[in-house]
Design an enzyme around this catalytic site. Structure first.
Site, short mmCIF file in Angstrom:
data_model
loop_
_atom_site.label_atom_id
_atom_site.label_comp_id
_atom_site.label_asym_id
_atom_site.label_seq_id
_atom_site.Cartn_x
_atom_site.Cartn_y
_atom_site.Cartn_z
N CYS A 68 0.80 -1.19 0.02
CA CYS A 68 -0.10 0.03 0.04
C CYS A 68 0.94 1.13 -0.01
O CYS A 68 2.17 1.16 -0.09
CB CYS A 68 -0.89 -0.04 1.27
N GLY A 69 0.37 2.36 0.13
CA GLY A 69 1.20 3.30 0.04
C GLY A 69 2.17 3.65 1.05
O GLY A 69 3.53 3.67 0.85
N GLY A 71 2.55 0.96 3.64
CA GLY A 71 2.58 -0.46 4.06
C GLY A 71 2.14 -0.68 5.40
O GLY A 71 1.79 -1.82 6.24
N GLY A 73 -0.96 0.30 6.83
CA GLY A 73 -2.34 -0.09 7.08
C GLY A 73 -2.41 -1.73 6.49
O GLY A 73 -3.01 -2.55 7.31
N HIS A 101 14.36 -14.36 12.45
CA HIS A 101 14.04 -14.11 13.77
C HIS A 101 12.54 -14.24 13.96
O HIS A 101 12.15 -14.93 14.86
CB HIS A 101 14.48 -12.97 14.40
N ARG A 135 16.19 -20.46 19.39
CA ARG A 135 15.66 -19.51 20.51
C ARG A 135 14.23 -18.89 20.13
O ARG A 135 13.54 -18.47 20.73
CB ARG A 135 16.67 -18.83 21.24
C1 RB5 Z 1 -4.19 5.45 0.63
O1 RB5 Z 1 -4.13 6.67 0.36
C2 RB5 Z 1 -3.26 4.91 1.68
O2 RB5 Z 1 -3.71 5.36 2.76
C3 RB5 Z 1 -3.06 3.42 1.89
O3 RB5 Z 1 -2.29 3.07 0.67
C4 RB5 Z 1 -1.91 3.03 2.92
O4 RB5 Z 1 -0.62 3.91 2.88
C5 RB5 Z 1 -2.54 3.09 4.47
O5 RB5 Z 1 -1.82 2.45 5.13
#
Ligand code: RB5
Length: 147
Positions: A68-69, A71, A73, A101, A135
């Site tokens: 995503c933009g 990463g 979310g 790890h 571990r």
């Molecule tokens: C989309 O605009 C953006 O919010 C999404 O790609 C991401 O960055 C969310 O965590």
């Protein structure tokens, strides 16, 4: 032996990087399960994170990649499943460590924060680095059973 299956998905912020990663992994002989999205239309990243996680949980795919933009979310969404260990990485070393790890089974990438070469280097490290066990195994076990 059949090729390892890697599920991949992105929201609208990661479509272009996803396409490059699909090409990268396909060339290396991986079976890539591309679960979208494929256009510029705005979509909700949890829908795509959940789609990839479900393929890992049901055994269709061995591991997954989410873009995503930022990463962020995608990593938050994916880590809601006890079976998933999603790692938001920023370079090769953090990727190697998430495999060695943490036995990460999902790689999360921020397409708006990483250059393409760095992102593809992370992908290469993700698919080629083994979990060290030892571990680290007990710690992994605790992740699936919070107390
Ligand atoms: C989309 O605009 C953006 O919010 C999404 O790609 C991401 O960055 C969310 O965590």
């Amino acid at each position: 032996m059949s090729a390892k299956t890697i599920a991949i998905a992105a929201d609208h912020g990661g479509v272009e990087l996803k396409a490059l990663i699909v090409e990268q992994l396909s060339k290396q002989g991986y079976k890539v399960l591309d679960l979208g999205t494929d256009g510029a239309s705005s979509v909700d990243y949890p829908d795509f994170a959940y789609a990839v996680c479900k393929t890992i949980i049901d055994g269709t795919a061995e591991s997954g990649i989410l873009v995503c933009g930022s990463g962020i979310g995608m990593s938050i969404a994916a880590n809601r499943y006890p079976e998933i260990r999603a790692a938001l990485v920023h370079d090769r070393l953090s990727t190697e460590l998430c495999r060695q790890h943490n036995n990460a089974n999902v790689l999360c990438l921020g397409a708006r924060l990483l250059g393409v070469a760095t992102a593809q280097d992370c992908v290469e490290a993700f698919v080629s680095t083994e979990f060290e066990g030892g571990r680290h195994q007990g710690r992994i076990d605790k992740l699936s059973a919070p107390h």
